[in-house]
Structures are given as structure tokens and as C-alpha cells.
Write a protein that holds these residues in place. Structure first.
Motif, PDB file in Angstrom:
ATOM      1  N   GLY A 160     -47.856  20.200 -23.585  1.00 55.28           N
ATOM      2  CA  GLY A 160     -46.942  21.288 -23.877  1.00 55.28           C
ATOM      3  C   GLY A 160     -45.630  20.756 -24.415  1.00 55.28           C
ATOM      4  N   TYR A 161     -44.600  21.576 -24.355  1.00 51.01           N
ATOM      5  CA  TYR A 161     -43.286  21.204 -24.883  1.00 51.01           C
ATOM      6  C   TYR A 161     -42.237  21.461 -23.805  1.00 51.01           C
ATOM      7  CZ  TYR A 161     -45.745  21.208 -29.327  1.00 51.01           C
ATOM      8  OH  TYR A 161     -46.646  20.938 -30.332  1.00 51.01           O
ATOM      9  N   ARG A 162     -41.362  20.463 -23.606  1.00 47.95           N
ATOM     10  CA  ARG A 162     -40.333  20.590 -22.578  1.00 47.95           C
ATOM     11  C   ARG A 162     -39.239  21.526 -23.057  1.00 47.95           C
ATOM     12  NH1 ARG A 162     -39.127  18.413 -17.931  1.00 47.95           N
ATOM     13  NH2 ARG A 162     -40.786  16.854 -18.076  1.00 47.95           N
ATOM     14  N   VAL A 163     -38.882  22.503 -22.206  1.00 45.11           N
ATOM     15  CA  VAL A 163     -37.799  23.440 -22.509  1.00 45.11           C
ATOM     16  C   VAL A 163     -36.930  23.614 -21.270  1.00 45.11           C
ATOM     17  CG1 VAL A 163     -39.102  24.710 -24.271  1.00 45.11           C
ATOM     18  CG2 VAL A 163     -39.229  25.445 -21.876  1.00 45.11           C
ATOM     19  N   ALA A 164     -35.723  24.091 -21.494  1.00 41.16           N
ATOM     20  CA  ALA A 164     -34.788  24.355 -20.395  1.00 41.16           C
ATOM     21  C   ALA A 164     -34.302  25.794 -20.498  1.00 41.16           C
ATOM     22  CB  ALA A 164     -33.606  23.391 -20.443  1.00 41.16           C
ATOM     23  N   ILE A 165     -33.987  26.385 -19.364  1.00 46.21           N
ATOM     24  CA  ILE A 165     -33.472  27.756 -19.321  1.00 46.21           C
ATOM     25  C   ILE A 165     -31.961  27.728 -19.574  1.00 46.21           C
ATOM     26  CG2 ILE A 165     -33.274  29.842 -17.938  1.00 46.21           C
ATOM     27  CD1 ILE A 165     -36.131  29.129 -18.681  1.00 46.21           C
ATOM     28  N   GLU A 166     -31.505  28.594 -20.477  1.00 45.08           N
ATOM     29  CA  GLU A 166     -30.121  28.558 -20.947  1.00 45.08           C
ATOM     30  C   GLU A 166     -29.084  28.666 -19.831  1.00 45.08           C
ATOM     31  OE1 GLU A 166     -28.419  28.115 -23.602  1.00 45.08           O
ATOM     32  OE2 GLU A 166     -29.613  28.516 -25.388  1.00 45.08           O
ATOM     33  N   VAL A 167     -29.333  29.530 -18.840  1.00 46.33           N
ATOM     34  CA  VAL A 167     -28.296  29.783 -17.841  1.00 46.33           C
ATOM     35  C   VAL A 167     -27.891  28.503 -17.117  1.00 46.33           C
ATOM     36  CG1 VAL A 167     -29.950  30.400 -16.017  1.00 46.33           C
ATOM     37  CG2 VAL A 167     -27.613  31.272 -15.923  1.00 46.33           C
ATOM     38  N   PHE A 168     -28.819  27.582 -16.937  1.00 48.32           N
ATOM     39  CA  PHE A 168     -28.484  26.351 -16.215  1.00 48.32           C
ATOM     40  C   PHE A 168     -27.676  25.394 -17.088  1.00 48.32           C
ATOM     41  CE2 PHE A 168     -32.584  27.921 -14.466  1.00 48.32           C
ATOM     42  CZ  PHE A 168     -32.055  28.416 -13.283  1.00 48.32           C
ATOM     43  N   HIS A 169     -27.885  25.457 -18.391  1.00 42.39           N
ATOM     44  CA  HIS A 169     -27.023  24.685 -19.297  1.00 42.39           C
ATOM     45  C   HIS A 169     -25.610  25.254 -19.294  1.00 42.39           C
ATOM     46  CE1 HIS A 169     -25.385  24.291 -23.560  1.00 42.39           C
ATOM     47  NE2 HIS A 169     -25.299  23.072 -23.057  1.00 42.39           N
ATOM     48  N   GLN A 170     -25.501  26.585 -19.301  1.00 39.64           N
ATOM     49  CA  GLN A 170     -24.174  27.205 -19.281  1.00 39.64           C
ATOM     50  C   GLN A 170     -23.430  26.877 -17.990  1.00 39.64           C
ATOM     51  OE1 GLN A 170     -25.755  31.074 -19.865  1.00 39.64           O
ATOM     52  NE2 GLN A 170     -26.139  30.757 -22.057  1.00 39.64           N
ATOM     53  N   LEU A 171     -24.145  26.893 -16.876  1.00 37.25           N
ATOM     54  CA  LEU A 171     -23.502  26.540 -15.599  1.00 37.25           C
ATOM     55  C   LEU A 171     -23.135  25.060 -15.558  1.00 37.25           C
ATOM     56  CD1 LEU A 171     -25.720  28.649 -13.171  1.00 37.25           C
ATOM     57  CD2 LEU A 171     -23.286  29.002 -13.676  1.00 37.25           C
ATOM     58  N   HIS A 172     -23.953  24.212 -16.167  1.00 31.43           N
ATOM     59  CA  HIS A 172     -23.601  22.792 -16.275  1.00 31.43           C
ATOM     60  C   HIS A 172     -22.282  22.634 -17.016  1.00 31.43           C
ATOM     61  CE1 HIS A 172     -23.570  18.691 -17.865  1.00 31.43           C
ATOM     62  NE2 HIS A 172     -23.530  19.236 -19.076  1.00 31.43           N
ATOM     63  N   CYS A 173     -22.110  23.393 -18.094  1.00 28.83           N
ATOM     64  CA  CYS A 173     -20.870  23.308 -18.864  1.00 28.83           C
ATOM     65  C   CYS A 173     -19.666  23.765 -18.040  1.00 28.83           C
ATOM     66  CB  CYS A 173     -20.991  24.146 -20.134  1.00 28.83           C
ATOM     67  SG  CYS A 173     -21.878  23.309 -21.475  1.00 28.83           S
ATOM     68  N   LEU A 174     -19.824  24.841 -17.309  1.00 30.75           N
ATOM     69  CA  LEU A 174     -18.731  25.291 -16.442  1.00 30.75           C
ATOM     70  C   LEU A 174     -18.409  24.256 -15.379  1.00 30.75           C
ATOM     71  CD1 LEU A 174     -19.584  29.078 -15.930  1.00 30.75           C
ATOM     72  CD2 LEU A 174     -17.570  28.126 -17.053  1.00 30.75           C
TER      73      LEU A 174
END
Length: 269
Positions: A160-174
């Protein structure tokens, strides 16, 4: 010599071809049929007439009720998400609820400041692993499988293909912005805030712009009023207004349940 006349029946008229009828005959026929239909209607039992009215009224009421229900029926959370959001493998995890934001005039709370307890709170909401989607789902998202990271689930060998859920990237940025506010505390501990200055600024600029685009995309049209919390005549915003929110815990749990561990031969990203 006077001619004698005798009646001739219509069937014996010499000017009519077989099968033809005179206009008079047609009028007589239609008149007879009309009189017959009128007499039938007149002779109907009044109870049957009322029954017909009741049936027609009931059918009309039923169609009106069905139309009203179709317009006012509550849309399910999944249907609402599918209608107003881009496709996501986590769509089934979405539920909506009303929340009141907790933003007092003086910032406080378990996510404010620095230290182990605060870090644990942020790790809980942001340090979530990636998941994996299929080739068909990549196409559905409009992503190019040829240039994307292809992986194999080390637990079952499924590709398959590795993907990440956006909300956790946004929280990482915060979280990075929070840590940079307290850089004197976090930089000595290592991690992102200990990176060279240019690298750190590039990371922060990326996060600021990612959050800007997210906030503008959401376009929150909620409103807030102003009050006087300190009784000094100075108005402050009252952010404790209701918002329709997605339940974060259900999203987080979905991500935890669908996390795909990193294989030993998988590159870092």
C-alpha cells in the motif's frame, strides 16, 4: 301521375357505403353515450363518491408528508462528511457535537506552558502514527502513486501507500510553535527547536503557512461577543460560544487503530 313515397330504413340508404355512418347517426350515438354516462354518475351511490374523495385526499396528504420528511430528515454524520469533505479513509470515524471554546482572558489550561505534563498532553493529541491506503484509494484521492511512498505492512505483507491524517500534522505545527515560545527550555532537550536557526525558521514558516491555509479553508463563521471580566470598563472577547465540532477522540482512536508500523527497510520521512 303522382308519385308514391314510402319510408326507407337507414340500412337501406342507397348513398351509404357499407360501414359508413351519417353525421346524424354519429350525433345520435354520442348523445346516447353521454346520456348513458351522465345517468351512471347520477345513479352512483353517494357513499362511493365520498369514498373516492377520501382516497384522493389521503393520497395527496401522503405525498405531502413524504415530501416534507424527505426535506427535513436528519442527515447522518457520515452523509454530511461525504457531502462537504474530501474523501478520507477515516470518514466513518466522524461524529459531530456542540462544544464551547474555553479561552479565558488569561491563557491557562493543560496545553499551556512547558514541562512534562504539558508535553504528555500534546503527545497524546499529536504524536499519532501513520496509516496505509490502497492503490485504488490513492487514485480516488487524486494522488500520484508513481511518486508516492509505497510500503509493505510488516505485520501481514500487504502492499500500500503510507499516508498521514492532516489533523495530527496541524497539531504538530501548533506544538512546535508552543515549544519555540519556550525555546530556552526545549532547545537543550534536543528535537525540532534545537535545529540550526535557518532550519528552525524554515520549519516554523512552513507550520505558520500550513495553519493559515487550514484556518482560511475552514472559514469559521461563528461569532463572539464582548464583556467586562475585570470590571474596569475594558471590553474583552468572550470566546465561549457554541461550535459544531468533530469529535476528536473518535478520530484519534481511528488513527491509533489503523496505524501501520514502520518496516525495518522503510526510509524515514
Amino acid at each position: 301521375m303522382a308519385k308514391k313515397y314510402h319510408p326507407i330504413s337507414l340500412d337501406e340508404e342507397p348513398f351509404l357505403e357499407k360501414g359508413e355512418r351519417t353525421e346524424a347517426q354519429e350525433r345520435l350515438t354520442w348523445t346516447g353515450e353521454s346520456e348513458s354516462l351522465a345517468s351512471i354518475i347520477q345513479n352512483l351511490n353517494p357513499h362511493w363518491v365520498w369514498l373516492a374523495h377520501v382516497i384522493l385526499l389521503s393520497a395527496s396528504t401522503l405525498f405531502f408528508a413524504l415530501s416534507f420528511c424527505a426535506k427535513t430528515a436528519k442527515v447522518s454524520d457520515l452523509e454530511y462528511t461525504k457531502k462537504y469533505s474530501a474523501w478520507s479513509p477515516a470518514a466513518n470515524a466522524i461524529t459531530y457535537e456542540t462544544q464551547h471554546f474555553d479561552l479565558p482572558p488569561i491563557a491557562e489550561g493543560p496545553f499551556i506552558g512547558k514541562g512534562d505534563d504539558v508535553d504528555a498532553r500534546w503527545d497524546y493529541i499529536s504524536a499519532i502514527g501513520d496509516t496505509m491506503i490502497s492503490h485504488e484509494e490513492m487514485i480516488k484521492l487524486g494522488l500520484n502513486p508513481d511518486v508516492s511512498l509505497k510500503i509493505t505492512d510488516p505485520r501481514n505483507g500487504k502492499p500500500g501507500y503510507r499516508v498521514a491524517i492532516e489533523v495530527f500534522h496541524q497539531l504538530h505545527c501548533l506544538n512546535l510553535l508552543r515549544q519555540n515560545v519556550h525555546k530556552d527550555y526545549y532547545a537543550p532537550l534536543g528535537g525540532d527547536t534545537s535545529a540550526p536557526l535557518m532550519d528552525l525558521r524554515g520549519h516554523l514558516d512552513h507550520c505558520i503557512d500550513a495553519l493559515r491555509q487550514f484556518v482560511m479553508c475552514q472559514g469559521d463563521i461563528g461569532v463572539f461577543s464582548f464583556n467586562y471580566p475585570f470590571n474596569d470598563g475594558d471590553p474583552w472577547p468572550d470566546y465561549s460560544t457554541p461550535h459544531t465540532c468533530r469529535n476528536f477522540e473518535s478520530i484519534r482512536q481511528w488513527a491509533v487503530d489503523h496505524t501501520v508500523p514502520r518496516g525495518s527497510d522503510e526510509p524515514e520521512h
